[in-house]
Design a protein around this motif. Structure first.
Motif, mmCIF file in Angstrom:
data_model
loop_
_atom_site.group_PDB
_atom_site.id
_atom_site.type_symbol
_atom_site.label_atom_id
_atom_site.label_comp_id
_atom_site.label_asym_id
_atom_site.label_seq_id
_atom_site.Cartn_x
_atom_site.Cartn_y
_atom_site.Cartn_z
ATOM 1 N N LYS A 93 72.358 -16.349 53.145
ATOM 2 C CA LYS A 93 71.788 -16.719 54.436
ATOM 3 C C LYS A 93 72.835 -16.634 55.530
ATOM 4 O O LYS A 93 72.572 -16.112 56.628
ATOM 5 C CB LYS A 93 71.220 -18.139 54.365
ATOM 6 N N VAL A 94 74.064 -17.111 55.235
ATOM 7 C CA VAL A 94 75.146 -17.054 56.224
ATOM 8 C C VAL A 94 75.489 -15.600 56.542
ATOM 9 O O VAL A 94 75.690 -15.231 57.707
ATOM 10 C CB VAL A 94 76.376 -17.813 55.710
ATOM 11 N N ALA A 95 75.554 -14.763 55.508
ATOM 12 C CA ALA A 95 75.852 -13.341 55.723
ATOM 13 C C ALA A 95 74.804 -12.693 56.619
ATOM 14 O O ALA A 95 75.119 -11.887 57.502
ATOM 15 C CB ALA A 95 75.943 -12.618 54.385
ATOM 16 N N GLU A 96 73.544 -13.055 56.396
ATOM 17 C CA GLU A 96 72.459 -12.505 57.219
ATOM 18 C C GLU A 96 72.622 -12.919 58.684
ATOM 19 O O GLU A 96 72.446 -12.104 59.598
ATOM 20 C CB GLU A 96 71.119 -12.992 56.672
ATOM 21 N N THR A 135 86.049 -6.548 65.876
ATOM 22 C CA THR A 135 85.792 -7.750 65.089
ATOM 23 C C THR A 135 85.339 -7.322 63.703
ATOM 24 O O THR A 135 84.348 -6.595 63.574
ATOM 25 C CB THR A 135 84.711 -8.634 65.726
ATOM 26 N N SER A 136 86.069 -7.746 62.670
ATOM 27 C CA SER A 136 85.740 -7.414 61.288
ATOM 28 C C SER A 136 85.476 -8.712 60.546
ATOM 29 O O SER A 136 86.330 -9.602 60.528
ATOM 30 C CB SER A 136 86.889 -6.653 60.617
ATOM 31 N N LEU A 137 84.304 -8.812 59.927
ATOM 32 C CA LEU A 137 83.913 -10.061 59.287
ATOM 33 C C LEU A 137 83.627 -9.810 57.812
ATOM 34 O O LEU A 137 82.852 -8.917 57.451
ATOM 35 C CB LEU A 137 82.686 -10.630 59.994
ATOM 36 N N PHE A 138 84.270 -10.607 56.943
ATOM 37 C CA PHE A 138 84.162 -10.443 55.502
ATOM 38 C C PHE A 138 83.845 -11.781 54.843
ATOM 39 O O PHE A 138 84.090 -12.848 55.414
ATOM 40 C CB PHE A 138 85.488 -9.932 54.920
ATOM 41 N N MET A 139 83.320 -11.701 53.611
ATOM 42 C CA MET A 139 83.119 -12.904 52.805
ATOM 43 C C MET A 139 83.650 -12.668 51.396
ATOM 44 O O MET A 139 83.567 -11.557 50.857
ATOM 45 C CB MET A 139 81.641 -13.284 52.752
ATOM 46 N N GLY A 184 83.061 -14.881 48.018
ATOM 47 C CA GLY A 184 82.388 -16.083 47.544
ATOM 48 C C GLY A 184 81.822 -16.827 48.747
ATOM 49 O O GLY A 184 81.096 -16.263 49.562
ATOM 50 N N ASN A 185 82.191 -18.098 48.876
ATOM 51 C CA ASN A 185 81.693 -18.875 50.011
ATOM 52 C C ASN A 185 82.706 -18.964 51.149
ATOM 53 O O ASN A 185 82.537 -19.763 52.066
ATOM 54 C CB ASN A 185 81.287 -20.286 49.567
ATOM 55 N N ARG A 186 83.756 -18.155 51.103
ATOM 56 C CA ARG A 186 84.754 -18.136 52.183
ATOM 57 C C ARG A 186 84.466 -17.005 53.165
ATOM 58 O O ARG A 186 84.283 -15.853 52.772
ATOM 59 C CB ARG A 186 86.173 -17.985 51.624
ATOM 60 N N VAL A 187 84.449 -17.340 54.449
ATOM 61 C CA VAL A 187 84.245 -16.372 55.529
ATOM 62 C C VAL A 187 85.584 -16.114 56.208
ATOM 63 O O VAL A 187 86.343 -17.048 56.473
ATOM 64 C CB VAL A 187 83.235 -16.904 56.569
ATOM 65 N N VAL A 188 85.885 -14.848 56.485
ATOM 66 C CA VAL A 188 87.073 -14.474 57.255
ATOM 67 C C VAL A 188 86.627 -13.570 58.399
ATOM 68 O O VAL A 188 86.005 -12.534 58.166
ATOM 69 C CB VAL A 188 88.122 -13.759 56.396
ATOM 70 N N ARG A 189 86.942 -13.986 59.619
ATOM 71 C CA ARG A 189 86.607 -13.194 60.810
ATOM 72 C C ARG A 189 87.910 -12.773 61.467
ATOM 73 O O ARG A 189 88.655 -13.596 61.996
ATOM 74 C CB ARG A 189 85.757 -14.013 61.778
ATOM 75 N N ALA A 190 88.206 -11.481 61.437
ATOM 76 C CA ALA A 190 89.437 -10.943 62.024
ATOM 77 C C ALA A 190 89.112 -10.257 63.345
ATOM 78 O O ALA A 190 88.132 -9.510 63.440
ATOM 79 C CB ALA A 190 90.096 -9.954 61.069
ATOM 80 N N ALA A 236 83.492 -8.821 50.604
ATOM 81 C CA ALA A 236 82.274 -8.143 51.057
ATOM 82 C C ALA A 236 82.297 -7.986 52.570
ATOM 83 O O ALA A 236 82.481 -8.968 53.299
ATOM 84 C CB ALA A 236 81.048 -8.945 50.627
ATOM 85 N N LEU A 237 82.129 -6.763 53.039
ATOM 86 C CA LEU A 237 82.096 -6.495 54.477
ATOM 87 C C LEU A 237 80.737 -6.909 55.036
ATOM 88 O O LEU A 237 79.700 -6.419 54.599
ATOM 89 C CB LEU A 237 82.344 -5.015 54.746
ATOM 90 N N ILE A 238 80.745 -7.816 56.000
ATOM 91 C CA ILE A 238 79.508 -8.264 56.639
ATOM 92 C C ILE A 238 79.239 -7.465 57.899
ATOM 93 O O ILE A 238 78.136 -6.989 58.136
ATOM 94 C CB ILE A 238 79.584 -9.774 56.966
ATOM 95 N N THR A 239 80.256 -7.304 58.731
ATOM 96 C CA THR A 239 80.116 -6.484 59.931
ATOM 97 C C THR A 239 81.496 -6.049 60.414
ATOM 98 O O THR A 239 82.476 -6.778 60.252
ATOM 99 C CB THR A 239 79.374 -7.251 61.059
#
Length: 372
Positions: A153-156, A177-181, A183-189, A362-365
């Motif tokens: 849900k967060v990834a969506e 802006t590169s956003l990855f996950m 597991g349950n950790r989010v990283v926004r660079a 996992a690449l989100i955006t």
């Protein structure tokens, strides 16, 4: 020809002394409370390993403007302290006094002193050997965790927002802006041309970004209220994942590269050492014109280590190169610094390939400004 030192635009690992400048704008009438809190704080800071000295200054023109400068033997001990939970709690009493703050960090490159006034002991630490040239881009990341089970849900939510306006002002632009996950950790660079602080404030004010932040609030493991300045300050202080090293490959940046983020589960207390080892390996790779790594940025906080790489080849075509280690000696060092419960023994090629697969975030955006 571009030298390696010119291709390293960010580094916390050159061993040079660090000067930290903290600009503060106090609330009216808060000067005395601030001074009392600082008196208590400075006695604790003086005992932090790597700390040399600090000064508290007040503007001669505006009594609400204050400046704290501190000097450190090198960047790693400062980063270890400023990113610690101890520091977050230590500075809490200052927050109610402060309207706005800004932190600037500089390696000491040159120094001029009055010879007659020199102290008997020379300053600790060495000077930065060469100026870093870089590409005018500042890199930073934020990381936080979400409640297990909410990852999809967060990834969506994070993948579906409208990109904010890239232009901040005449001198600052949001480039990427590169956003990855993992597991349950989010990283926004983020990559910013110009003033990082101005860009982050610009992003936080955009309606589309504020809507996304509100939408993920129920899923965060750490509660926050972004409408409360103190709550927001504490959250973003804990979420900060600084870039400790960036190096670009030999020559011009090639086209056709793909961005990946790798998460390294460091053994307790070994995050900084792991980041330093990976930085050195990426420096060696950047000096090889045939290396398929086009660029690397290492982010580190405590035992969280994330390596962002731009690759010209598939990630799994050379697991050891993708992981930033070549040769048995470096493999042994990597094993020593990783949490083997999460990384495994890394005893053969199959285990390295498996570790790479588990480390691949996992690449989100991945969004770029039109002219970036």
């Amino acid at each position: 020809m571009t030298t390696l030192s010119e291709r390293i635009s960010q580094s916390a690992f050159d061993g040079s002394r660090l000067r930290v400048v903290l600009l503060l704008d106090l609330h009216e009438g808060a000067q005395q409370r601030f001074l009392e809190a600082y008196e208590h704080l400075r006695n604790q800071v003086a005992s932090v390993p790597g700390h040399i000295t600090d000064q508290l200054c007040q503007s001669i023109e505006n009594p609400s403007q204050w400046l704290i400068t501190s000097e450190w033997e090198s960047a790693p001990p400062f980063l270890a302290w400023v990113n610690s939970e101890e520091h977050v709690k230590m500075v809490q009493p200052l927050h109610s006094c402060v309207r706005d703050t800004r932190s600037l960090r500089f390696s000491v490159l040159r120094e001029t002193s009055n010879v007659a006034a020199l102290a008997p002991e020379p300053p600790k630490g060495r000077l930065q050997a060469n100026p870093r040239v870089g590409d005018g881009v500042v890199r930073h990341a934020l990381t936080f965790t979400v409640k297990p089970g909410s990852e999809d849900k967060v990834a969506e939510i994070l993948a579906g927002y409208t990109s904010p306006e890239a232009r901040v002002d005449d001198t600052t632009r949001l480039r990427r802006t590169s956003l990855f996950m993992h597991g349950n950790r989010v990283v926004r660079a983020v990559e910013v041309q110009g003033d990082l602080v101005a860009a982050l404030r610009h992003i936080s004010r955009q309606p589309e970004v504020r809507a996304v932040e509100e939408a993920i609030n129920p899923y965060l493991e750490q509660d926050r209220d972004l409408s409360d300045p103190n709550s927001a300050r504490v959250f973003f202080t804990r979420a900060a994942l600084p870039a400790v090293h960036h190096v670009a490959a030999h020559g011009k940046q090639p086209t056709g590269v793909r961005r990946h983020a790798l998460y390294y589960p460091a053994k307790e207390g070994c995050g900084m050492a792991l980041a330093r080892m990976l930085a050195r390996q990426d420096e060696l790779a950047a000096d090889d014109p045939e290396c398929p790594v086009a660029g690397s940025t290492i982010f580190q906080r405590d035992d969280i280590v994330v390596r962002l790489i731009d690759l010209r080849i598939p990630l799994d075509s050379d697991p050891m190169l993708s992981l930033g280690v070549r040769g048995p000696r470096k493999t042994a060092v990597l094993r020593r610094l990783l949490d083997t419960g999460a990384a495994g023994q890394l005893a053969n090629d199959r285990e390295f390939a498996s570790f790479l697969s588990r480390s691949d975030m996992a690449l989100i955006t991945d969004r770029r400004a039109s002219d970036a």
